[in-house]
Design a protein around this motif. Structure first.
Motif, PDB file in Angstrom:
ATOM      1  N   TRP A  30     -74.646-117.253  37.907  1.00 51.42           N
ATOM      2  CA  TRP A  30     -75.099-117.271  39.294  1.00 51.42           C
ATOM      3  C   TRP A  30     -74.197-116.492  40.249  1.00 51.42           C
ATOM      4  CZ3 TRP A  30     -79.840-118.727  39.033  1.00 51.42           C
ATOM      5  CH2 TRP A  30     -80.224-119.661  38.068  1.00 51.42           C
ATOM      6  N   ALA A  31     -73.059-116.019  39.782  1.00 47.29           N
ATOM      7  CA  ALA A  31     -72.065-115.392  40.660  1.00 47.29           C
ATOM      8  C   ALA A  31     -72.629-114.210  41.450  1.00 47.29           C
ATOM      9  CB  ALA A  31     -70.840-114.961  39.860  1.00 47.29           C
ATOM     10  N   ALA A  32     -73.328-113.318  40.773  1.00 46.77           N
ATOM     11  CA  ALA A  32     -73.857-112.134  41.459  1.00 46.77           C
ATOM     12  C   ALA A  32     -74.858-112.528  42.550  1.00 46.77           C
ATOM     13  CB  ALA A  32     -74.509-111.184  40.457  1.00 46.77           C
ATOM     14  N   LEU A  33     -75.655-113.552  42.285  1.00 49.06           N
ATOM     15  CA  LEU A  33     -76.628-113.988  43.284  1.00 49.06           C
ATOM     16  C   LEU A  33     -75.931-114.595  44.499  1.00 49.06           C
ATOM     17  CD1 LEU A  33     -79.365-115.561  40.981  1.00 49.06           C
ATOM     18  CD2 LEU A  33     -79.091-113.187  41.702  1.00 49.06           C
ATOM     19  N   ILE A  34     -74.862-115.351  44.248  1.00 46.96           N
ATOM     20  CA  ILE A  34     -74.092-115.929  45.349  1.00 46.96           C
ATOM     21  C   ILE A  34     -73.462-114.816  46.180  1.00 46.96           C
ATOM     22  CG2 ILE A  34     -72.057-117.308  45.928  1.00 46.96           C
ATOM     23  CD1 ILE A  34     -72.716-118.995  43.372  1.00 46.96           C
ATOM     24  N   ILE A  35     -72.903-113.831  45.509  1.00 50.34           N
ATOM     25  CA  ILE A  35     -72.290-112.697  46.221  1.00 50.34           C
ATOM     26  C   ILE A  35     -73.325-112.000  47.094  1.00 50.34           C
ATOM     27  CG2 ILE A  35     -71.236-110.410  45.899  1.00 50.34           C
ATOM     28  CD1 ILE A  35     -69.769-111.655  43.439  1.00 50.34           C
ATOM     29  N   ARG A  36     -74.521-111.808  46.565  1.00 55.56           N
ATOM     30  CA  ARG A  36     -75.598-111.183  47.368  1.00 55.56           C
ATOM     31  C   ARG A  36     -75.934-112.021  48.589  1.00 55.56           C
ATOM     32  NH1 ARG A  36     -79.584-107.951  45.286  1.00 55.56           N
ATOM     33  NH2 ARG A  36     -80.101-107.783  47.488  1.00 55.56           N
ATOM     34  N   CYS A  37     -75.941-113.339  48.440  1.00 53.85           N
ATOM     35  CA  CYS A  37     -76.230-114.231  49.570  1.00 53.85           C
ATOM     36  C   CYS A  37     -75.171-114.119  50.666  1.00 53.85           C
ATOM     37  CB  CYS A  37     -76.319-115.686  49.107  1.00 53.85           C
ATOM     38  SG  CYS A  37     -77.780-116.080  48.150  1.00 53.85           S
ATOM     39  N   LEU A  38     -73.947-113.812  50.279  1.00 49.59           N
ATOM     40  CA  LEU A  38     -72.842-113.743  51.240  1.00 49.59           C
ATOM     41  C   LEU A  38     -72.618-112.331  51.775  1.00 49.59           C
ATOM     42  CD1 LEU A  38     -70.337-116.088  49.370  1.00 49.59           C
ATOM     43  CD2 LEU A  38     -71.796-116.650  51.334  1.00 49.59           C
ATOM     44  N   GLU A  39     -73.444-111.407  51.358  1.00 53.80           N
ATOM     45  CA  GLU A  39     -73.305-110.000  51.736  1.00 53.80           C
ATOM     46  C   GLU A  39     -73.291-109.790  53.250  1.00 53.80           C
ATOM     47  OE1 GLU A  39     -75.502-105.810  50.496  1.00 53.80           O
ATOM     48  OE2 GLU A  39     -76.315-107.715  49.790  1.00 53.80           O
ATOM     49  N   ASP A  40     -74.092-110.537  53.984  1.00 53.09           N
ATOM     50  CA  ASP A  40     -74.206-110.345  55.434  1.00 53.09           C
ATOM     51  C   ASP A  40     -73.345-111.291  56.249  1.00 53.09           C
ATOM     52  OD1 ASP A  40     -76.006-108.209  55.169  1.00 53.09           O
ATOM     53  OD2 ASP A  40     -77.695-109.586  54.994  1.00 53.09           O
ATOM     54  N   GLY A  41     -72.440-112.000  55.593  1.00 48.36           N
ATOM     55  CA  GLY A  41     -71.547-112.879  56.336  1.00 48.36           C
ATOM     56  C   GLY A  41     -71.484-114.268  55.748  1.00 48.36           C
ATOM     57  N   PRO A  42     -70.682-115.131  56.372  1.00 47.82           N
ATOM     58  CA  PRO A  42     -70.463-116.479  55.833  1.00 47.82           C
ATOM     59  C   PRO A  42     -71.739-117.317  55.845  1.00 47.82           C
ATOM     60  CG  PRO A  42     -69.426-116.239  57.984  1.00 47.82           C
ATOM     61  CD  PRO A  42     -69.958-114.902  57.612  1.00 47.82           C
ATOM     62  N   ARG A  43     -71.793-118.231  54.885  1.00 47.81           N
ATOM     63  CA  ARG A  43     -72.943-119.144  54.747  1.00 47.81           C
ATOM     64  C   ARG A  43     -72.453-120.527  54.373  1.00 47.81           C
ATOM     65  NH1 ARG A  43     -77.868-116.969  56.482  1.00 47.81           N
ATOM     66  NH2 ARG A  43     -77.760-114.743  56.079  1.00 47.81           N
ATOM     67  N   ARG A  44     -73.203-121.509  54.846  1.00 46.30           N
ATOM     68  CA  ARG A  44     -72.950-122.896  54.454  1.00 46.30           C
ATOM     69  C   ARG A  44     -73.632-123.166  53.113  1.00 46.30           C
ATOM     70  NH1 ARG A  44     -73.878-126.691  59.653  1.00 46.30           N
ATOM     71  NH2 ARG A  44     -73.322-128.210  58.064  1.00 46.30           N
ATOM     72  N   PHE A  45     -73.172-124.217  52.450  1.00 46.93           N
ATOM     73  CA  PHE A  45     -73.733-124.608  51.157  1.00 46.93           C
ATOM     74  C   PHE A  45     -75.246-124.782  51.255  1.00 46.93           C
ATOM     75  CE2 PHE A  45     -74.801-127.581  47.772  1.00 46.93           C
ATOM     76  CZ  PHE A  45     -74.063-127.098  46.694  1.00 46.93           C
TER      77      PHE A  45
END
Length: 129
Positions: free
Chosen positions: A27-42
């Motif tokens: 899941w690491a790559a998908l998480i990295i993509r989610c954080l691409e535009d800035g910080p996110r909460r769980f």
């Protein structure tokens, strides 16, 4: 106000699911993509990553933090504290090679699907016979 992550960001037809190149765990790559535009909460990460159990998402986030790819920040909002995850400079350096890998998958999408279907069909025949 941040733009919400789309719920179908990683639907089952997403090229990311066919990507044979792994960055960290599944899941690491998908998480990295989610954080691409800035910080996110769980809770924000859970929207497009709905196929990941909370336990596995937590483990993946911890692994990315351990590897220095993300930071975890506890923010005190007076009433309740919350946590945000954000890419580090090292994590951001993953975005370019990931984009190349995603482009490769998009270019070879049909071949990858055909190969998987042929393999699965042969495996079924082998088990039946």
């Amino acid at each position: 106000m941040r733009k919400p992550l789309p719920a179908d960001m990683f639907d089952e037809l997403c090229p990311s699911s066919l990507n044979p190149i792994r960055f960290g765990d599944k899941w690491a790559a998908l998480i990295i993509r989610c954080l691409e535009d800035g910080p996110r909460r769980f809770s924000e990460l859970r929207v497009p990553l709905s196929r990941v159990t909370p336990k596995v998402l937590t483990q993946s986030l911890r692994s990315l933090e351990r590897d220095g790819l993300i930071t975890r920040t506890v923010l005190d909002a007076r009433a309740t504290a919350h946590v945000e995850y954000e890419l580090t400079a090292l994590g951001r350096s993953m975005l370019e090679p990931m984009a190349v890998a995603c482009a490769w998958v998009a270019e070879h999408w049909d071949q990858l699907l055909d190969a998987r279907e042929a393999y699965d069909r042969a495996l079924r025949l082998d088990r039946a016979g």
